[in-house]
Enzyme design. Structure first.
Site, mmCIF file in Angstrom:
data_model
loop_
_atom_site.group_PDB
_atom_site.id
_atom_site.type_symbol
_atom_site.label_atom_id
_atom_site.label_comp_id
_atom_site.label_asym_id
_atom_site.label_seq_id
_atom_site.Cartn_x
_atom_site.Cartn_y
_atom_site.Cartn_z
ATOM 1 N N CYS A 100 1.425 -1.188 0.275
ATOM 2 C CA CYS A 100 0.146 0.309 -0.216
ATOM 3 C C CYS A 100 0.969 0.995 0.372
ATOM 4 O O CYS A 100 1.400 1.659 -1.333
ATOM 5 C CB CYS A 100 -1.315 0.311 1.193
ATOM 6 N N ILE A 108 -6.544 -0.648 1.844
ATOM 7 C CA ILE A 108 -7.628 0.797 2.840
ATOM 8 C C ILE A 108 -6.455 1.818 2.502
ATOM 9 O O ILE A 108 -5.306 1.602 2.197
ATOM 10 C CB ILE A 108 -7.021 0.241 3.883
ATOM 11 N N HIS A 112 -2.924 -5.172 1.899
ATOM 12 C CA HIS A 112 -2.103 -5.210 3.167
ATOM 13 C C HIS A 112 -2.304 -7.304 3.111
ATOM 14 O O HIS A 112 -2.985 -7.408 4.181
ATOM 15 C CB HIS A 112 -3.018 -4.526 4.215
ATOM 16 N N GLU A 121 -0.264 -8.567 5.477
ATOM 17 C CA GLU A 121 -0.596 -8.608 6.994
ATOM 18 C C GLU A 121 -1.185 -8.153 7.891
ATOM 19 O O GLU A 121 -1.008 -8.220 8.872
ATOM 20 C CB GLU A 121 0.876 -7.559 7.180
HETATM 21 N N1 GLN Z 1 -3.471 6.300 0.937
HETATM 22 C C1 GLN Z 1 -2.201 5.943 1.861
HETATM 23 C C2 GLN Z 1 -1.143 6.648 1.502
HETATM 24 O O1 GLN Z 1 -1.528 7.767 0.423
HETATM 25 C C3 GLN Z 1 -1.872 4.705 1.683
HETATM 26 C C4 GLN Z 1 -3.389 3.873 2.643
HETATM 27 C C5 GLN Z 1 -2.516 2.439 3.096
HETATM 28 O O2 GLN Z 1 -1.117 2.185 3.124
HETATM 29 N N2 GLN Z 1 -3.355 1.708 3.816
HETATM 30 O O3 GLN Z 1 0.065 6.705 1.475
#
Ligand code: GLN
Length: 203
Positions: free
Chosen positions: A82, A140, A183, A185
């Site tokens: 992410c 997310i 994710h 994890e």
């Molecule tokens: N939206 C977040 C960012 O721009 C990333 C979200 C996440 O790691 N769950 O860094």
């Protein structure tokens, strides 16, 4: 002979503990990375989920941006989830103008790509090189990959029936560097971490 892999987790911000737990569950030794000296002592590094612009700023504050970029260019294996995927990219869209990335994968990533109404969702994904059925993928406020260079393998895309974002590329690999929009994890499914640790051990 089983070779011990010592994997660092970039510990400036984000879900560091979850990654360390997953890596240790597949037999790796882990260490928090906050300094260039920490970085020099690891065989591979995980860039966790969190907030990429904050991590980018902290990479500067902790004087880690250049050492990390250099280590990746020299072949240090890495896995980013992410926000970690965003940091590994060569180009990032919809980020702050001063946000820095590490250029470890030749790809263009769009931050927060799935949009507000679906900025968190889960789906089952087939991931290339991960056996044993689909991976439950938790997104997310996730990025997606809009362009990959010639040397980059696409490992997974959002299925067509998943609603918004269908077809979006969400897992890639270039050499010893892996990135996922989601994710692993947080799900208890250790297969992506195992795959990364195997990659580090194979080096
Ligand atoms: N939206 C977040 C960012 O721009 C990333 C979200 C996440 O790691 N769950 O860094």
């Amino acid at each position: 002979m089983l070779v011990t892999a010592r994997i660092g987790v970039l510990a400036l911000q984000g879900d560091v503990r979850e990654h360390r737990r997953a890596l240790e569950a597949v037999g790796a030794t882990t260490a928090a990375v906050r300094t260039a000296a920490d970085l020099a002592a690891v065989d591979g590094i995980v860039l966790p989920g969190g907030e990429s612009t904050t991590m980018s700023r902290l990479l500067g504050v902790f004087e880690l941006h250049h050492p990390l970029r250099a280590a990746l260019a020299a072949g240090l294996p890495a896995y980013g989830s992410c926000a970690g995927m965003i940091l590994l990219a060569s180009e990032v869209l919809d980020t702050r103008p001063d946000a820095r990335c590490l250029g470890a994968i030749d790809m263009t990533v769009r931050r927060n790509a799935f949009g507000r109404q679906v900025d968190s969702f889960e789906t089952d994904l087939d991931v290339a090189g991960v056996d044993g059925g689909p991976v439950r993928a938790v997104f997310i406020r996730a990025p997606w990959v809009e362009r990959v260079g010639d040397g980059v393998d696409v490992l997974a895309a959002v299925p067509a029936d998943a609603g918004g974002g269908a077809g979006a590329v969400v897992a890639v690999q270039q050499g010893r560097v892996i990135a996922t929009s989601f994710h692993p994890e947080v799900t208890g499914d250790l297969r992506i971490h195992r795959r990364f640790v195997d990659l580090v051990r194979a080096r």
